[in-house]
Design an enzyme around this catalytic site. Structure first.
Site, short mmCIF file in Angstrom:
data_model
loop_
_atom_site.label_atom_id
_atom_site.label_comp_id
_atom_site.label_asym_id
_atom_site.label_seq_id
_atom_site.Cartn_x
_atom_site.Cartn_y
_atom_site.Cartn_z
CE1 TYR A 138 165.86 103.41 95.50
CE2 TYR A 138 163.70 104.21 96.21
CZ TYR A 138 164.56 103.81 95.20
OH TYR A 138 164.11 103.81 93.89
CB ALA A 171 159.00 99.87 88.64
#
Length: 229
Positions: A138, A171
């Site tokens: 990622y 987040a």
């Protein structure tokens, strides 16, 4: 400010928050996602399919007018040690995160060049700048988005089209699993604000690049709750 904006990954999470923020500021928003989005024009396409993305952008232009802004939010995330990253997982991460970003930009840039104006904001990640443990594939794709965004900004210099990136920290969105280490108190306690970044805070950074200072080029803004200072 307002105008016509395309947002990829618009159906949920950060993408939906960006769409809502744009709409409140008077933008007409086309949302591009695999699923329907709550936008002025819901475009359903797979960002890994360049032809499908180009077709969706053409439809948005035909129905809404010239594209003033592009925000590339579409992405996937998973946590795996490097020895567990199979070819399939690696290729999928690349195809969605960096491939989807490139496909959207490639479809929109000719439109913006023809009108000598436009603003592109890509969504990278704080992990793509500083690295991380347990999600190297990622982080690699998000680092690639940083390099791509800066390079595209240089490529388009003097054209009236600008490119910048928002690189959020962890987040509070559905993408982050309930048992993710990023939600653990041991991590949250290291953050100056003591919590994850909120989607609306990331959306505010996007709006800053679109409305307050759209002439910036190659900048990386990182709303990360103080994880990196």
């Amino acid at each position: 400010m307002g105008g016509v904006a395309i947002v990829t990954g618009a159906a949920s999470g950060l993408g939906a928050s960006v769409c809502q923020a744009l709409h409140r500021d008077g933008w007409t928003v086309a949302g591009l996602d695999l699923r329907p989005s709550n936008t002025d024009l819901s475009l359903q396409a797979d960002v890994t399919d360049a032809a499908a993305v180009a077709s969706a952008v053409q439809r948005a232009t035909a129905e809404l007018g010239p594209i003033d802004a592009l925000v590339t939010v579409a992405g996937i995330y998973e946590e795996l040690p490097v020895e567990s990253i199979t070819d399939e997982r690696w290729n999928r991460m690349l195809a969605v995160n960096i491939g989807g970003t490139v496909n959207a930009c490639a479809a929109v840039v000719p439109i913006m060049l023809a009108q000598n104006a436009g603003t592109i904001v890509t969504i990278s990640s704080d992990l793509g700048v500083g690295g991380s443990q347990g999600d190297a594939h990622y982080a690699a794709t998000k680092g690639a988005i940083v390099g791509f965004s800066r390079s595209l900004g240089v490529e388009l210099q003097g054209s009236g089209v600008t490119v910048n990136s928002v690189a959020p920290g962890a987040a509070d969105t559905p993408m982050l699993a309930a048992d993710s280490p990023w939600r653990a108190e041991s991590f949250l306690g290291t953050l100056p604000v003591g919590r994850l970044v909120r989607p609306e805070e990331i959306a505010a950074a996007v709006l800053f690049l679109l409305e307050v200072w759209p002439a910036l080029v190659g900048q990386i803004i990182s709303p990360n709750a103080g994880a990196t200072i």
